[in-house]
Design a protein around this motif. Structure first.
Motif, mmCIF file in Angstrom:
data_model
loop_
_atom_site.group_PDB
_atom_site.id
_atom_site.type_symbol
_atom_site.label_atom_id
_atom_site.label_comp_id
_atom_site.label_asym_id
_atom_site.label_seq_id
_atom_site.Cartn_x
_atom_site.Cartn_y
_atom_site.Cartn_z
ATOM 1 N N ARG A 266 0.836 -1.204 0.000
ATOM 2 C CA ARG A 266 0.000 0.000 0.000
ATOM 3 C C ARG A 266 0.874 1.259 0.000
ATOM 4 N NH1 ARG A 266 -3.358 -1.547 3.913
ATOM 5 N NH2 ARG A 266 -2.366 -0.433 5.627
ATOM 6 N N GLU A 267 1.910 1.254 0.818
ATOM 7 C CA GLU A 267 2.802 2.406 0.873
ATOM 8 C C GLU A 267 3.573 2.564 -0.438
ATOM 9 O OE1 GLU A 267 6.715 3.963 3.326
ATOM 10 O OE2 GLU A 267 5.312 2.604 4.320
ATOM 11 N N ALA A 268 3.997 1.439 -1.035
ATOM 12 C CA ALA A 268 4.718 1.518 -2.311
ATOM 13 C C ALA A 268 3.831 2.096 -3.404
ATOM 14 C CB ALA A 268 5.221 0.135 -2.710
ATOM 15 N N PHE A 269 2.584 1.650 -3.477
ATOM 16 C CA PHE A 269 1.674 2.168 -4.496
ATOM 17 C C PHE A 269 1.440 3.664 -4.307
ATOM 18 C CE2 PHE A 269 -0.860 -1.641 -6.327
ATOM 19 C CZ PHE A 269 0.326 -2.315 -6.577
ATOM 20 N N THR A 270 1.334 4.114 -3.039
ATOM 21 C CA THR A 270 1.181 5.536 -2.777
ATOM 22 C C THR A 270 2.393 6.311 -3.283
ATOM 23 O OG1 THR A 270 -0.236 5.176 -0.852
ATOM 24 C CG2 THR A 270 0.937 7.256 -0.954
ATOM 25 N N ALA A 271 3.589 5.756 -3.059
ATOM 26 C CA ALA A 271 4.813 6.417 -3.520
ATOM 27 C C ALA A 271 4.838 6.521 -5.038
ATOM 28 C CB ALA A 271 6.037 5.653 -3.022
ATOM 29 N N TYR A 272 4.513 5.428 -5.733
ATOM 30 C CA TYR A 272 4.534 5.462 -7.202
ATOM 31 C C TYR A 272 3.497 6.438 -7.741
ATOM 32 C CZ TYR A 272 7.061 1.097 -6.385
ATOM 33 O OH TYR A 272 7.939 0.150 -5.942
ATOM 34 N N ASP A 273 2.339 6.496 -7.086
ATOM 35 C CA ASP A 273 1.296 7.413 -7.534
ATOM 36 C C ASP A 273 1.760 8.867 -7.416
ATOM 37 O OD1 ASP A 273 -1.523 7.214 -8.484
ATOM 38 O OD2 ASP A 273 -1.900 8.566 -6.814
ATOM 39 N N LEU A 274 2.455 9.179 -6.324
ATOM 40 C CA LEU A 274 2.985 10.522 -6.147
ATOM 41 C C LEU A 274 4.066 10.847 -7.173
ATOM 42 C CD1 LEU A 274 3.159 10.619 -2.257
ATOM 43 C CD2 LEU A 274 1.754 12.115 -3.680
ATOM 44 N N ILE A 275 4.949 9.893 -7.443
ATOM 45 C CA ILE A 275 6.044 10.127 -8.391
ATOM 46 C C ILE A 275 5.495 10.388 -9.789
ATOM 47 C CG2 ILE A 275 7.964 9.010 -9.587
ATOM 48 C CD1 ILE A 275 8.617 7.626 -6.893
ATOM 49 N N LEU A 276 4.571 9.534 -10.238
ATOM 50 C CA LEU A 276 4.043 9.718 -11.593
ATOM 51 C C LEU A 276 3.146 10.945 -11.668
ATOM 52 C CD1 LEU A 276 3.392 6.145 -12.990
ATOM 53 C CD2 LEU A 276 5.499 7.450 -12.766
ATOM 54 N N GLY A 277 2.373 11.204 -10.615
ATOM 55 C CA GLY A 277 1.549 12.405 -10.609
ATOM 56 C C GLY A 277 2.386 13.670 -10.669
ATOM 57 N N ALA A 278 3.470 13.709 -9.874
ATOM 58 C CA ALA A 278 4.353 14.876 -9.897
ATOM 59 C C ALA A 278 5.040 15.013 -11.248
ATOM 60 C CB ALA A 278 5.394 14.760 -8.784
ATOM 61 N N SER A 279 5.457 13.894 -11.834
ATOM 62 C CA SER A 279 6.124 13.940 -13.143
ATOM 63 C C SER A 279 5.192 14.508 -14.204
ATOM 64 C CB SER A 279 6.598 12.534 -13.540
ATOM 65 O OG SER A 279 7.553 12.042 -12.623
ATOM 66 N N PHE A 280 3.944 14.053 -14.213
ATOM 67 C CA PHE A 280 2.970 14.564 -15.183
ATOM 68 C C PHE A 280 2.774 16.067 -14.998
ATOM 69 C CE2 PHE A 280 -1.221 15.672 -16.694
ATOM 70 C CZ PHE A 280 -1.336 14.975 -17.882
ATOM 71 N N LEU A 281 2.604 16.505 -13.760
ATOM 72 C CA LEU A 281 2.366 17.929 -13.506
ATOM 73 C C LEU A 281 3.575 18.774 -13.875
ATOM 74 C CD1 LEU A 281 0.458 17.833 -10.100
ATOM 75 C CD2 LEU A 281 -0.483 18.388 -12.338
ATOM 76 N N ILE A 282 4.787 18.263 -13.609
ATOM 77 C CA ILE A 282 5.992 19.015 -13.988
ATOM 78 C C ILE A 282 6.043 19.178 -15.499
ATOM 79 C CG2 ILE A 282 8.508 18.860 -14.122
ATOM 80 C CD1 ILE A 282 8.389 17.542 -11.312
ATOM 81 N N GLY A 283 5.814 18.081 -16.243
ATOM 82 C CA GLY A 283 5.799 18.184 -17.696
ATOM 83 C C GLY A 283 4.729 19.141 -18.182
ATOM 84 N N TYR A 284 3.554 19.093 -17.550
ATOM 85 C CA TYR A 284 2.452 19.977 -17.923
ATOM 86 C C TYR A 284 2.843 21.435 -17.701
ATOM 87 C CZ TYR A 284 -2.468 21.343 -18.485
ATOM 88 O OH TYR A 284 -3.637 21.892 -18.936
ATOM 89 N N LEU A 285 3.407 21.738 -16.535
ATOM 90 C CA LEU A 285 3.785 23.116 -16.227
ATOM 91 C C LEU A 285 4.908 23.612 -17.125
ATOM 92 C CD1 LEU A 285 3.571 22.985 -12.332
ATOM 93 C CD2 LEU A 285 2.184 24.449 -13.827
ATOM 94 N N GLU A 286 5.873 22.743 -17.442
ATOM 95 C CA GLU A 286 6.955 23.151 -18.333
ATOM 96 C C GLU A 286 6.414 23.519 -19.715
ATOM 97 O OE1 GLU A 286 11.017 20.907 -16.923
ATOM 98 O OE2 GLU A 286 9.572 19.721 -18.047
ATOM 99 N N GLU A 287 5.554 22.664 -20.255
ATOM 100 C CA GLU A 287 5.016 22.923 -21.589
ATOM 101 C C GLU A 287 4.054 24.107 -21.574
ATOM 102 O OE1 GLU A 287 4.624 22.229 -25.722
ATOM 103 O OE2 GLU A 287 6.050 21.466 -24.253
ATOM 104 N N LEU A 288 3.257 24.203 -20.529
ATOM 105 C CA LEU A 288 2.311 25.314 -20.439
ATOM 106 C C LEU A 288 3.055 26.644 -20.359
ATOM 107 C CD1 LEU A 288 -0.644 26.132 -20.272
ATOM 108 C CD2 LEU A 288 -0.535 25.808 -17.799
ATOM 109 N N GLY A 289 4.139 26.678 -19.605
ATOM 110 C CA GLY A 289 4.935 27.898 -19.555
ATOM 111 C C GLY A 289 5.516 28.257 -20.909
ATOM 112 N N ALA A 290 5.966 27.241 -21.663
ATOM 113 C CA ALA A 290 6.491 27.493 -23.005
ATOM 114 C C ALA A 290 5.403 28.021 -23.929
ATOM 115 C CB ALA A 290 7.106 26.210 -23.571
ATOM 116 N N GLU A 291 4.208 27.460 -23.831
ATOM 117 C CA GLU A 291 3.091 27.925 -24.667
ATOM 118 C C GLU A 291 2.651 29.334 -24.261
ATOM 119 O OE1 GLU A 291 0.989 26.010 -27.114
ATOM 120 O OE2 GLU A 291 2.961 25.094 -27.266
ATOM 121 N N TRP A 292 2.687 29.593 -22.978
ATOM 122 C CA TRP A 292 2.243 30.873 -22.434
ATOM 123 C C TRP A 292 3.288 31.959 -22.670
ATOM 124 C CZ3 TRP A 292 1.218 31.840 -16.522
ATOM 125 C CH2 TRP A 292 0.378 32.937 -16.371
ATOM 126 N N GLY A 293 4.544 31.556 -22.876
ATOM 127 C CA GLY A 293 5.628 32.512 -23.011
ATOM 128 C C GLY A 293 6.061 33.090 -21.686
#
Length: 453
Positions: A266-293
């Protein structure tokens, strides 16, 4: 009705030959006239992994540009048959794959179908991905799929609306299949979901560095579904604030996986969920900033990935200590790591009412990422909201109450297994990952019938 199986590839992955061999077996089993069309895109390596394959059913074509969507478009133009089935060069196809998808595409008016995908490989991270059904196309709320996933889908070329092809201008190796499916549905053609079809096996290493990079790429590509293609409902509101909350362990914003009986898993699944969720959001914010200028985040990716790897190694060591070994057997269940299956009588009641974000997650994000904005967060959020506002109203998803009603309508008040849990939430219009998160939060004070802590 025969089929063309399409495998786009750069010939660099070590899995490509086994993928083509499984495609040949499935194609020939469906019809002796079937073909497997391998589209090599970009400059191939000096050694050819398909050399001496020796199958008359395999046809290889080449395009000079390295682009998976361009390769799929070339296949649509040059396929021998109108029933065209897509997979990726790191997949293993079940023997009845072509037969199952082709049978569905024979139905009058059927244009596209999608079917399940499961990760195959070693380690608990892949078991988490299968538990969450992360590679399945999400539901459309009407029994079908919202879009296709090219690891496992098929189309009728002769029924495709004019101009519907994979976008090889705005996408490359992420989200072009989502864009294709969203445009197909916008043109009035629903995508049939083949829930009972045997899943395609997506062969992955199970390394957190590889998977987190994949989720970064998904986050970046997801931005373009809205900013470049204006698909309704694809913008993520409040993403800046959402990511900021992950940097502070006082916020409870994550899944606890209370349906998993084993506390280490249960703890491992929580950790993986946080890692992938954070990775997705980081990629989203990086690209959104590039699009936004206007840059929204700066990241030391090397140090952050090294941190993710340390966390994953620690989780695997704890699992080995708790279970004796981490099985490498491929599975569509959590049993690829441990014999314990999900127990949905525990759902929403087993992990405690308030579980903070683990300290390691906030430490890594604060140490290796920096949110950038001019002025306070409220101003940034307001400007982002205006930038992300869709020109079309998004269709609202099911409420927590609706998901709860569907969940408790199962015999006994809870699903019997993971397949039924997935089917219940899909039937209510939500994928397992999102639906289970909504339900887990909803059920803290609403124990299910027969539930136990």
């Amino acid at each position: 009705m025969s089929v063309t199986v399409v495998v786009p590839t750069t010939l660099e992955r070590p899995t490509v030959r086994a993928t083509v061999e499984s495609a040949v077996a499935a194609a020939v089993a469906s019809d002796p006239r079937a073909e497997v069309l391998v589209v090599v895109n970009g400059t191939p390596p000096s050694s050819d992994p398909l050399a001496h394959l020796g199958s008359p059913h395999v046809r290889v074509i080449r395009i000079p540009r390295r682009s998976a969507p361009a390769a799929r478009n070339a296949a649509l133009d040059r396929a021998l048959h109108d029933t065209v089935l897509f997979t990726d060069d790191d997949c293993r196809l079940p023997p009845t794959w072509c037969t199952d998808l082709a049978a569905s595409l024979r139905a009058p008016g059927e244009v596209a179908v999608a079917a399940p995908v499961r990760a195959e490989g070693q380690g608990p991270l892949l078991a988490y991905m299968n538990h969450q059904r992360l590679f399945d196309a999400p539901p459309d709320g009407a029994g079908g799929a919202r879009y296709v996933v090219t690891a496992n889908c098929g189309v009728r070329r002769d029924r495709l609306p004019h101009g519907i092809r994979f976008d090889d201008v705005h996408f490359n190796n992420a989200a072009e299949d989502a864009d294709f499916g969203l445009r197909l549905r916008a043109a009035g053609h629903p995508i049939r979901w083949l829930a009972e079809a045997p899943p395609v096996a997506h062969r992955l290493s199970g390394a957190v560095a590889e998977i987190s990079r994949r989720w970064l790429r998904y986050g970046r590509a997801h931005v373009r579904l809205h900013t470049r293609k204006l698909h309704p409902g694809t913008a993520l509101g409040g993403v800046h604030r959402w990511y900021a909350a992950m940097r502070h362990e006082t916020e409870r914003i994550h899944r606890c996986f209370s349906e998993i009986p084993d506390p280490a898993l249960r703890e491992a699944f929580t950790a993986y969920d946080l890692i992938l969720g954070a990775s997705f959001l980081i990629g989203y914010l990086e690209e959104l900033g590039a699009e936004w200028g206007r840059p929204l985040i700066t990241v030391d990716h090397d140090k952050l990935t090294a941190g993710w790897e340390r966390v994953a190694m620690w989780q695997e060591e704890r699992l080995i200590q708790a279970t004796g070994a981490v099985s490498t057997a491929p599975s569509t269940e959590v049993s690829s790591v441990t014999p314990a299956a999900p127990d949905y009588r525990r759902f929403g009641v087993a992990a405690g009412r308030q579980l903070p974000v683990p300290e390691w997650c906030g430490d890594l994000l604060r140490s290796h990422t920096r949110l950038r904005h001019d002025g306070d967060d409220a101003v940034c959020e307001r400007d982002l909201a205006a930038f992300l506002r869709s020109p079309h109203p998004a269709t609202p998803g099911p409420t927590a109450e609706a998901l709860h009603r569907a969940w408790t309508s199962c015999p006994g008040g809870v699903p019997r297994d993971a397949d039924e849990a997935d089917a219940v939430l899909r039937g209510a219009g939500e994928c397992y990952r999102e639906g289970s998160s909504i339900l887990e939060a909803y059920l803290w004070q609403r124990p299910l019938p027969g539930s136990r802590a």
